[in-house]
Design an enzyme around this catalytic site. Structure first.
Site, PDB file in Angstrom:
ATOM      1  N   HIS A   1      -8.240   7.500  -2.906  1.00  0.00           N
ATOM      2  CA  HIS A   1      -9.356   7.654  -2.083  1.00  0.00           C
ATOM      3  C   HIS A   1      -9.892   9.021  -1.805  1.00  0.00           C
ATOM      4  CE1 HIS A   1      -8.148   3.524  -0.077  1.00  0.00           C
ATOM      5  NE2 HIS A   1      -6.830   4.179  -0.252  1.00  0.00           N
TER       6      HIS A   1
ATOM      7  N   GLU B   1       1.350  -2.865  -0.491  1.00  0.00           N
ATOM      8  CA  GLU B   1       0.460  -2.466   0.608  1.00  0.00           C
ATOM      9  C   GLU B   1      -0.370  -3.778   0.763  1.00  0.00           C
ATOM     10  OE1 GLU B   1      -2.028   0.985  -0.315  1.00  0.00           O
ATOM     11  OE2 GLU B   1      -1.885   0.588  -2.118  1.00  0.00           O
TER      12      GLU B   1
ATOM     13  N   ASP C   1      -3.162  -0.645   4.386  1.00  0.00           N
ATOM     14  CA  ASP C   1      -3.649  -1.907   3.980  1.00  0.00           C
ATOM     15  C   ASP C   1      -3.089  -3.332   4.227  1.00  0.00           C
ATOM     16  OD1 ASP C   1      -5.679  -0.956   2.203  1.00  0.00           O
ATOM     17  OD2 ASP C   1      -4.450   0.094   1.216  1.00  0.00           O
TER      18      ASP C   1
END
Length: 265
Positions: free
Chosen positions: A53, A156, A182
Protein backbone atom coordinates in the site's frame (compact mmCIF):
# COMPACT_ATOMS: atom_id res chain seq x y z
CA UNK A 1 26.10 -7.14 10.41
CA UNK A 2 28.19 -10.26 9.84
CA UNK A 3 26.65 -13.30 8.19
CA UNK A 4 26.81 -15.28 11.43
CA UNK A 5 24.99 -12.58 13.37
CA UNK A 6 22.38 -12.23 10.63
CA UNK A 7 21.84 -15.99 10.71
CA UNK A 8 21.46 -15.98 14.49
CA UNK A 9 18.86 -13.21 14.31
CA UNK A 10 16.93 -15.04 11.57
CA UNK A 11 16.99 -18.28 13.54
CA UNK A 12 15.93 -16.50 16.73
CA UNK A 13 12.89 -14.99 15.02
CA UNK A 14 11.91 -18.27 13.39
CA UNK A 15 12.31 -20.12 16.69
CA UNK A 16 10.04 -17.65 18.48
CA UNK A 17 7.42 -17.98 15.76
CA UNK A 18 7.63 -21.76 15.77
CA UNK A 19 7.28 -21.87 19.54
CA UNK A 20 4.40 -19.36 19.54
CA UNK A 21 6.37 -17.04 21.78
CA UNK A 22 5.53 -13.36 22.05
CA UNK A 23 7.06 -11.46 19.16
CA UNK A 24 6.94 -7.71 18.51
CA UNK A 25 7.21 -6.25 15.03
CA UNK A 26 7.57 -2.75 13.62
CA UNK A 27 6.11 -1.49 10.34
CA UNK A 28 7.45 1.08 7.90
CA UNK A 29 5.53 2.68 5.06
CA UNK A 30 7.93 5.51 4.20
CA UNK A 31 11.12 4.91 2.19
CA UNK A 32 13.53 7.06 4.21
CA UNK A 33 15.99 4.64 5.87
CA UNK A 34 16.41 7.10 8.73
CA UNK A 35 12.88 6.22 9.88
CA UNK A 36 13.81 2.54 9.83
CA UNK A 37 16.98 3.22 11.82
CA UNK A 38 14.93 5.11 14.40
CA UNK A 39 12.34 2.33 14.68
CA UNK A 40 15.12 -0.26 15.01
CA UNK A 41 16.13 1.36 18.30
CA UNK A 42 12.79 0.27 19.82
CA UNK A 43 13.84 -3.35 20.31
CA UNK A 44 11.58 -4.99 17.72
CA UNK A 45 12.08 -8.64 16.80
CA UNK A 46 11.63 -7.62 13.16
CA UNK A 47 10.64 -4.70 11.00
CA UNK A 48 8.22 -5.16 8.11
CA UNK A 49 8.27 -3.11 4.92
CA UNK A 50 4.85 -2.32 3.49
CA UNK A 51 5.26 -2.42 -0.27
CA UNK A 52 1.62 -3.31 -0.92
CA UNK A 53 0.00 0.00 0.00
CA UNK A 54 2.96 2.33 -0.55
CA UNK A 55 5.19 3.51 -3.36
CA UNK A 56 8.34 1.96 -1.85
CA UNK A 57 10.42 0.63 -4.73
CA UNK A 58 12.75 -2.35 -4.83
CA UNK A 59 15.75 -0.02 -4.61
CA UNK A 60 14.28 1.76 -1.60
CA UNK A 61 13.38 -1.55 0.03
CA UNK A 62 16.98 -2.66 -0.35
CA UNK A 63 18.08 0.43 1.60
CA UNK A 64 15.55 -0.33 4.33
CA UNK A 65 16.75 -3.95 4.57
CA UNK A 66 20.32 -2.70 4.84
CA UNK A 67 19.33 -0.21 7.54
CA UNK A 68 17.60 -2.95 9.54
CA UNK A 69 20.65 -5.17 9.35
CA UNK A 70 22.96 -2.31 10.31
CA UNK A 71 20.95 -2.04 13.54
CA UNK A 72 20.88 -5.80 14.06
CA UNK A 73 17.17 -6.26 13.30
CA UNK A 74 15.62 -8.76 10.91
CA UNK A 75 13.54 -7.43 8.01
CA UNK A 76 10.42 -8.95 6.43
CA UNK A 77 9.06 -7.11 3.39
CA UNK A 78 5.42 -7.35 2.36
CA UNK A 79 5.55 -7.30 -1.45
CA UNK A 80 2.74 -5.89 -3.53
CA UNK A 81 1.94 -9.25 -5.17
CA UNK A 82 2.77 -12.96 -5.20
CA UNK A 83 4.88 -12.41 -8.30
CA UNK A 84 8.39 -13.85 -8.34
CA UNK A 85 9.53 -10.72 -10.21
CA UNK A 86 8.95 -8.80 -6.97
CA UNK A 87 9.76 -11.42 -4.35
CA UNK A 88 13.05 -12.70 -5.78
CA UNK A 89 14.83 -9.30 -5.84
CA UNK A 90 13.80 -8.72 -2.22
CA UNK A 91 15.25 -12.07 -1.19
CA UNK A 92 18.43 -11.40 -3.14
CA UNK A 93 18.69 -8.02 -1.40
CA UNK A 94 18.91 -9.82 1.93
CA UNK A 95 15.34 -9.98 3.28
CA UNK A 96 15.06 -12.43 6.16
CA UNK A 97 11.73 -13.77 5.01
CA UNK A 98 8.41 -12.57 3.65
CA UNK A 99 4.99 -11.43 4.75
CA UNK A 100 2.71 -12.31 1.84
CA UNK A 101 -0.56 -10.44 1.44
CA UNK A 102 -3.97 -11.88 0.56
CA UNK A 103 -3.28 -15.63 0.66
CA UNK A 104 -6.48 -17.60 0.08
CA UNK A 105 -5.71 -21.13 -1.12
CA UNK A 106 -3.33 -24.01 -0.49
CA UNK A 107 -2.26 -23.79 -4.13
CA UNK A 108 -1.07 -20.24 -3.55
CA UNK A 109 0.89 -21.34 -0.49
CA UNK A 110 2.60 -24.06 -2.49
CA UNK A 111 3.63 -21.56 -5.18
CA UNK A 112 4.94 -19.16 -2.52
CA UNK A 113 7.05 -21.90 -0.96
CA UNK A 114 8.43 -22.69 -4.40
CA UNK A 115 9.42 -19.04 -4.86
CA UNK A 116 10.90 -18.45 -1.40
CA UNK A 117 12.64 -21.73 -0.54
CA UNK A 118 15.56 -23.54 -2.17
CA UNK A 119 15.27 -27.18 -3.31
CA UNK A 120 14.20 -29.64 -2.06
CA UNK A 121 11.57 -27.56 -0.22
CA UNK A 122 10.98 -25.16 -3.08
CA UNK A 123 12.30 -24.01 -6.43
CA UNK A 124 14.11 -20.77 -5.62
CA UNK A 125 16.93 -20.30 -8.10
CA UNK A 126 20.56 -19.85 -7.10
CA UNK A 127 22.39 -16.59 -7.65
CA UNK A 128 24.83 -14.22 -6.01
CA UNK A 129 23.90 -10.86 -4.50
CA UNK A 130 23.81 -9.02 -1.18
CA UNK A 131 21.99 -11.88 0.56
CA UNK A 132 24.94 -14.14 -0.16
CA UNK A 133 27.57 -11.64 0.94
CA UNK A 134 28.26 -11.05 -2.76
CA UNK A 135 29.63 -14.58 -2.90
CA UNK A 136 31.62 -14.66 0.35
CA UNK A 137 28.73 -16.34 2.23
CA UNK A 138 27.15 -18.23 -0.67
CA UNK A 139 27.63 -21.79 0.59
CA UNK A 140 26.48 -20.98 4.12
CA UNK A 141 23.50 -18.97 2.92
CA UNK A 142 22.06 -21.60 0.59
CA UNK A 143 22.62 -24.27 3.26
CA UNK A 144 20.99 -22.29 6.08
CA UNK A 145 18.22 -20.41 4.29
CA UNK A 146 15.37 -22.93 4.31
CA UNK A 147 15.67 -23.57 8.04
CA UNK A 148 16.26 -19.97 9.11
CA UNK A 149 13.97 -17.80 6.97
CA UNK A 150 10.39 -16.95 7.96
CA UNK A 151 7.28 -17.19 5.79
CA UNK A 152 4.21 -15.38 7.10
CA UNK A 153 0.85 -15.48 5.34
CA UNK A 154 -1.71 -12.72 5.54
CA UNK A 155 -5.26 -13.99 5.83
CA UNK A 156 -7.45 -11.04 4.93
CA UNK A 157 -10.52 -12.33 3.13
CA UNK A 158 -13.39 -14.57 4.11
CA UNK A 159 -12.15 -17.05 1.51
CA UNK A 160 -8.81 -17.20 3.29
CA UNK A 161 -10.61 -17.60 6.61
CA UNK A 162 -12.69 -20.48 5.25
CA UNK A 163 -9.53 -22.18 3.94
CA UNK A 164 -7.34 -21.44 6.97
CA UNK A 165 -6.76 -25.07 7.99
CA UNK A 166 -5.30 -25.92 4.59
CA UNK A 167 -3.15 -22.76 4.56
CA UNK A 168 -1.42 -23.56 7.85
CA UNK A 169 -0.96 -27.24 7.05
CA UNK A 170 2.40 -26.54 5.36
CA UNK A 171 5.44 -26.96 7.59
CA UNK A 172 7.20 -24.09 5.79
CA UNK A 173 4.58 -21.61 7.06
CA UNK A 174 5.83 -19.99 10.27
CA UNK A 175 2.96 -17.67 11.05
CA UNK A 176 -0.20 -15.90 9.97
CA UNK A 177 -1.14 -12.24 10.08
CA UNK A 178 -4.82 -11.36 10.23
CA UNK A 179 -5.86 -8.44 8.02
CA UNK A 180 -9.07 -7.07 9.57
CA UNK A 181 -9.55 -4.21 7.09
CA UNK A 182 -9.74 -6.45 4.05
CA UNK A 183 -11.72 -9.07 5.96
CA UNK A 184 -14.24 -6.37 6.81
CA UNK A 185 -14.48 -5.46 3.13
CA UNK A 186 -14.98 -9.07 2.06
CA UNK A 187 -17.80 -9.36 4.62
CA UNK A 188 -19.55 -6.23 3.35
CA UNK A 189 -18.71 -4.04 6.36
CA UNK A 190 -15.63 -2.18 5.08
CA UNK A 191 -13.58 -0.42 7.72
CA UNK A 192 -15.61 -1.84 10.63
CA UNK A 193 -12.75 -3.86 12.08
CA UNK A 194 -14.56 -4.43 15.39
CA UNK A 195 -17.75 -5.64 13.74
CA UNK A 196 -18.92 -8.98 15.22
CA UNK A 197 -18.54 -10.68 11.83
CA UNK A 198 -14.94 -9.50 11.55
CA UNK A 199 -14.06 -10.50 15.10
CA UNK A 200 -15.63 -13.93 14.55
CA UNK A 201 -13.60 -14.43 11.37
CA UNK A 202 -10.43 -13.42 13.20
CA UNK A 203 -11.29 -15.82 16.01
CA UNK A 204 -11.51 -18.69 13.51
CA UNK A 205 -8.01 -17.87 12.25
CA UNK A 206 -6.61 -17.60 15.78
CA UNK A 207 -8.09 -20.96 16.75
CA UNK A 208 -6.89 -22.68 13.58
CA UNK A 209 -3.37 -21.40 14.18
CA UNK A 210 -3.47 -22.70 17.74
CA UNK A 211 -4.51 -26.14 16.50
CA UNK A 212 -1.73 -26.14 13.91
CA UNK A 213 0.89 -24.75 16.28
CA UNK A 214 1.41 -21.62 14.18
CA UNK A 215 2.00 -18.10 15.40
CA UNK A 216 -0.76 -15.61 14.67
CA UNK A 217 -0.58 -11.84 14.59
CA UNK A 218 -2.57 -8.66 14.37
CA UNK A 219 -1.48 -5.06 13.90
CA UNK A 220 -2.22 -2.49 16.60
CA UNK A 221 -2.67 1.01 15.20
CA UNK A 222 -2.80 2.91 18.51
CA UNK A 223 -0.17 1.27 20.69
CA UNK A 224 -1.01 1.17 24.38
CA UNK A 225 -0.37 -1.48 27.04
CA UNK A 226 -4.12 -2.09 27.17
CA UNK A 227 -4.33 -2.67 23.40
CA UNK A 228 -1.40 -5.08 23.44
CA UNK A 229 -2.85 -6.95 26.43
CA UNK A 230 -6.20 -7.24 24.62
CA UNK A 231 -4.52 -8.71 21.54
CA UNK A 232 -2.78 -11.39 23.57
CA UNK A 233 -6.01 -12.07 25.47
CA UNK A 234 -7.73 -12.74 22.12
CA UNK A 235 -5.16 -15.46 21.42
CA UNK A 236 -2.74 -13.61 19.19
CA UNK A 237 0.83 -14.71 19.86
CA UNK A 238 2.62 -11.75 18.27
CA UNK A 239 1.80 -8.18 17.37
CA UNK A 240 2.91 -5.50 14.96
CA UNK A 241 2.99 -2.23 16.83
CA UNK A 242 1.75 0.70 14.82
CA UNK A 243 3.68 2.10 11.87
CA UNK A 244 5.57 5.22 10.90
CA UNK A 245 2.47 6.36 9.01
CA UNK A 246 0.24 5.97 12.08
CA UNK A 247 2.78 7.78 14.26
CA UNK A 248 2.93 10.78 11.93
CA UNK A 249 -0.82 10.83 11.32
CA UNK A 250 -1.57 10.80 15.05
CA UNK A 251 0.95 13.59 15.61
CA UNK A 252 -0.54 15.64 12.77
CA UNK A 253 -4.07 15.25 14.18
CA UNK A 254 -2.98 16.25 17.67
CA UNK A 255 -1.02 19.22 16.32
CA UNK A 256 -3.95 20.31 14.13
CA UNK A 257 -6.18 20.35 17.21
CA UNK A 258 -3.70 22.60 19.02
CA UNK A 259 -3.38 24.92 16.02
CA UNK A 260 -7.15 25.17 15.63
CA UNK A 261 -7.55 25.89 19.34
CA UNK A 262 -5.24 28.90 19.15
CA UNK A 263 -6.67 30.10 15.85
CA UNK A 264 -10.05 30.38 17.55
CA UNK A 265 -8.62 32.12 20.61
Amino acid sequence: MSYQLALERRKALKSKLRNRERVFGGWVSYPDPGITETFAKAGFDFIAIDMEHTTISLAEARQIITSCHAEGVTCLPRPVSHNNDIIKPLLEAGADGMIIQMVETAEEVRRLIDITKFPPNGKRSYGVNRAHGYGFDFDDYITDWNDSSSLILQVESIKGVDNIDSLVAFDEVDGVMVGPYDISGSLGVPGQTNHPLVREAARKVVEACARAGKSVCTQIANVTPEAVDDAFAQGYTYVILGSDLFVLTNWARQTAAVVNQFRKA
